[in-house]
Each structure stands twice: as structure tokens, then as C-alpha cells.
Design a protein around this motif. Structure first.
Motif, short mmCIF file in Angstrom:
data_model
loop_
_atom_site.label_atom_id
_atom_site.label_comp_id
_atom_site.label_asym_id
_atom_site.label_seq_id
_atom_site.Cartn_x
_atom_site.Cartn_y
_atom_site.Cartn_z
N ILE A 214 -51.77 -61.72 -31.92
CA ILE A 214 -52.47 -60.96 -30.89
C ILE A 214 -53.19 -62.00 -30.04
O ILE A 214 -53.88 -62.86 -30.58
N THR A 215 -53.01 -61.94 -28.74
CA THR A 215 -53.53 -63.01 -27.89
C THR A 215 -54.38 -62.46 -26.74
O THR A 215 -54.26 -61.29 -26.36
N GLY A 216 -55.25 -63.32 -26.23
CA GLY A 216 -55.97 -63.01 -25.01
C GLY A 216 -57.34 -62.40 -25.18
O GLY A 216 -58.05 -62.18 -24.19
N GLY A 217 -57.76 -62.13 -26.43
CA GLY A 217 -59.07 -61.51 -26.65
C GLY A 217 -59.76 -62.10 -27.86
O GLY A 217 -59.15 -62.77 -28.69
N LEU A 218 -61.07 -61.83 -27.97
CA LEU A 218 -61.85 -62.20 -29.14
C LEU A 218 -61.98 -60.97 -30.03
O LEU A 218 -62.52 -59.95 -29.60
N LEU A 219 -61.47 -61.06 -31.25
CA LEU A 219 -61.47 -59.91 -32.16
C LEU A 219 -62.50 -60.09 -33.27
O LEU A 219 -62.70 -61.21 -33.77
N ASP A 220 -63.12 -58.99 -33.67
CA ASP A 220 -63.94 -58.98 -34.87
C ASP A 220 -63.88 -57.58 -35.48
O ASP A 220 -63.80 -56.58 -34.78
#
Length: 318
Positions: A214-220
Motif C-alpha cells: 500500500i503506497t502513498g499514505g501514512l497508516l496507523d
């Protein structure tokens, strides 16, 4: 006790997005069965605002009768005659597939009618991605547009589907020039608990982002809703994260949770909820009869901006 967050003028986030559409040419949009006042007037308002160039698909006599009854000027808008709602959905999808429209819009027919044509294996608009829905919420007490996904299409998404749901939302956020999004994967708690399957999915999705799936974002995640949107709640729980308390995309565990969250914000927090479907060949505008004019314009504006972004990103053939 912390003071309540300041309440900003309603619609300010939508106004910024709508303003952006003035910098791009109108996008051709196939509108399936716009046969009532709400759907037809919404289309023509978006056309008048310069967002879309509509192609109306449905029973021509009925469309013209609705326009005459409600004083809607159709001008020289193209109308493709189709006998009923099923035929209109099929014909509108065919226009998109033939390259004659860059957007698809639902008129006065059931969502499942148009989506059935979109996801059809023969003649539909499928891509390698799962189709998903994003609410772009304008919440007066929140500093930024708040995306909620998926609250309308995927009922009980599995891990693979959630990955597509997240990627679709990230691509939209970036395509609207809102930058790299902070993505919170919601659950009831902020710790991984094997008894709550959504927390396992959240942890796996974050690791998928670490590995470039998964690319392009910051996930938490997992994050409870308060920890996702309230810096104070995140601090109390000692959650150190660039996402916690400042989320821009909220990923819900299932459709019921997402639908309740979006409607909670709409009816109890005074939010507006524009909607768009992603993952097909073109963006799809799903409006509701209960939508305000501002919300309808915001849905069209978001779709037009994203369609323009997708068109600009296509490789040029030599």
C-alpha cells in the motif's frame, strides 16, 4: 476539561474543492436516468458551474417533462434515449467504456442497478482494484476534509479488499492535491486483540504499507475513533504516531460501522457528506435525494477533479 473544538463556517472545505474545478475544463459525464427534480437539477447545476458536460441517458420524453415541470433549462445538452432505468444504466456504462465520457453519475435509480452494470464481467468497468466508496465529509469542527471508507459498497471486506479500499482513498486524497494522507484504521480499541478480528487486519495493513503493498499514505492502526481524531485522546493513551489525533482518512471495519459514523457526523455534528465510488475505470458519482445543493456540487467537483487527475496521469502514446 478540554474546551470544545472551534466550529468553522459550514462548507468551507467543499468551497475550496469547488474553487479548484474552476482551473480545469469541464469533464464529460454520462448520467444514468436523471428522471426526477433532484437528480436533473443537480446535474444541470454542476454543468452551469462548469464542472461537467453532461450526457443525459434515459427516457427522453420523461427527462424533458421533468425539466419543463420544474423549470430546468436543458439547453443543448445531449440526451441518449433509453427505455427504462436498467437500459439507462447499461447505456451510460457503455458510453464510458467507449471513451465518450470520463465520469459516470447515478440519477434517479437504485444504486445497485447502476453498480450491477459497473461490475459486470462482460461490458462493465472493472479494473484490477476492488470498487469502493469514499465519503468526503465536511465537518465544521474538524480542521480538514475527513474521508470515510467504505460505507456504501463493501459489506464485510476481507484483508485484500481493505487494502484496495485504502489505496483507492489514498489515490483520491493525493489526486485532489491534498497531499500525503494520514490514514487511521479504526476499531473499538487501539491495541491488537485476537478476539477482535479488525485489529488483526489493521496491524497487517500497516505492515503491508511498510512493505510497499500500500503506497502513498501514512497508516496507523488499530485506532479507536477518539484516538484517531483527537490529539488529547491520543496523548492520554500515550500513542505516539504521526496519524493519531490528526487522521485525514478513516478506514472502518465494515459497511455498517462506516454508514453509522457518516450519518452520526451528518445528523449530530452538522457535517455534509459528498460521495464518490473509486476503483472502476472512471470515478462514479453517487448522490442521494436528501443531498443539499452544496453536497451535490461537491460530489461532482471531487469526481471532476479526480477524473482530470487520472487523465493527466495517463501515459502519452508515441
Amino acid at each position: 476539561m478540554q474546551p470544545p473544538p472551534p466550529v468553522a463556517p459550514k462548507g468551507r472545505h467543499y468551497e475550496r474543492l469547488i474553487e479548484q474545478t474552476r482551473t480545469i475544463p469541464a469533464v464529460t459525464c454520462a448520467v444514468a436516468h436523471p428522471c426526477d427534480d433532484a437528480s436533473l437539477s443537480g446535474v444541470m447545476d454542476a454543468a452551469e458551474a462548469g464542472m461537467i458536460t453532461p450526457i443525459l441517458v434515459g427516457p427522453e420524453a420523461k427527462i424533458r417533462a421533468v425539466a419543463e415541470e420544474h423549470g430546468i433549462d436543458l439547453g443543448d445538452v445531449e440526451i441518449v434515449d433509453a427505455a427504462h432505468s436498467h437500459a439507462a444504466a447499461a447505456a451510460a456504462v457503455s458510453l464510458v467504456k467507449a471513451g465518450k465520457a470520463e465520469l459516470l453519475m447515478k440519477g434517479s435509480l437504485h444504486t445497485d442497478e447502476i453498480m450491477r452494470e459497473v461490475v459486470a464481467r462482460e461490458g462493465g468497468l472493472r479494473t484490477e482494484r476492488r470498487v469502493s466508496h469514499v465519503f468526503i465529509m465536511d465537518v465544521p469542527s474538524y480542521a480538514e476534509p475527513l474521508f470515510i471508507t467504505d460505507a456504501a459498497i463493501n459489506i464485510f471486506p476481507d484483508l485484500e479488499t481493505k487494502a484496495d479500499i485504502i489505496q483507492n482513498a489514498i489515490d483520491l486524497h493525493r489526486g485532489l492535491r491534498l497531499g500525503e494522507p494520514r490514514v487511521a484504521i479504526l476499531s473499538a480499541v487501539e491495541t491488537v486483540n485476537p478476539k477482535i478480528p479488525g485489529t488483526i487486519d489493521a496491524a497487517a495493513l500497516c505492515k503491508m504499507a511498510d512493505r510497499g503493498q500500500i503506497t502513498g499514505g501514512l497508516l496507523d492502526g488499530p485506532l479507536a475513533l477518539d484516538n484517531a481524531v483527537s490529539p488529547e485522546a491520543a496523548a492520554i493513551k500515550n500513542i505516539e504516531s504521526p496519524v493519531a489525533g490528526r487522521a485525514q482518512i478513516l478506514v472502518v471495519p465494515d459497511l455498517e460501522a462506516g454508514n453509522m459514523l457518516a450519518k452520526n457526523l451528518t445528523f449530530l455534528a452538522g457535517a455534509d457528506a459528498a460521495g464518490i465510488v473509486l476503483g472502476a475505470r472512471v470515478p462514479i458519482i453517487l448522490t442521494s435525494r436528501a443531498d443539499s445543493l452544496r453536497t451535490r456540487l461537491a460530489s461532482c467537483g471531487v469526481a471532476a477533479l479526480f477524473a482530470h487527475h487520472l487523465s493527466a496521469a495517463k501515459p502519452v502514446r508515441s
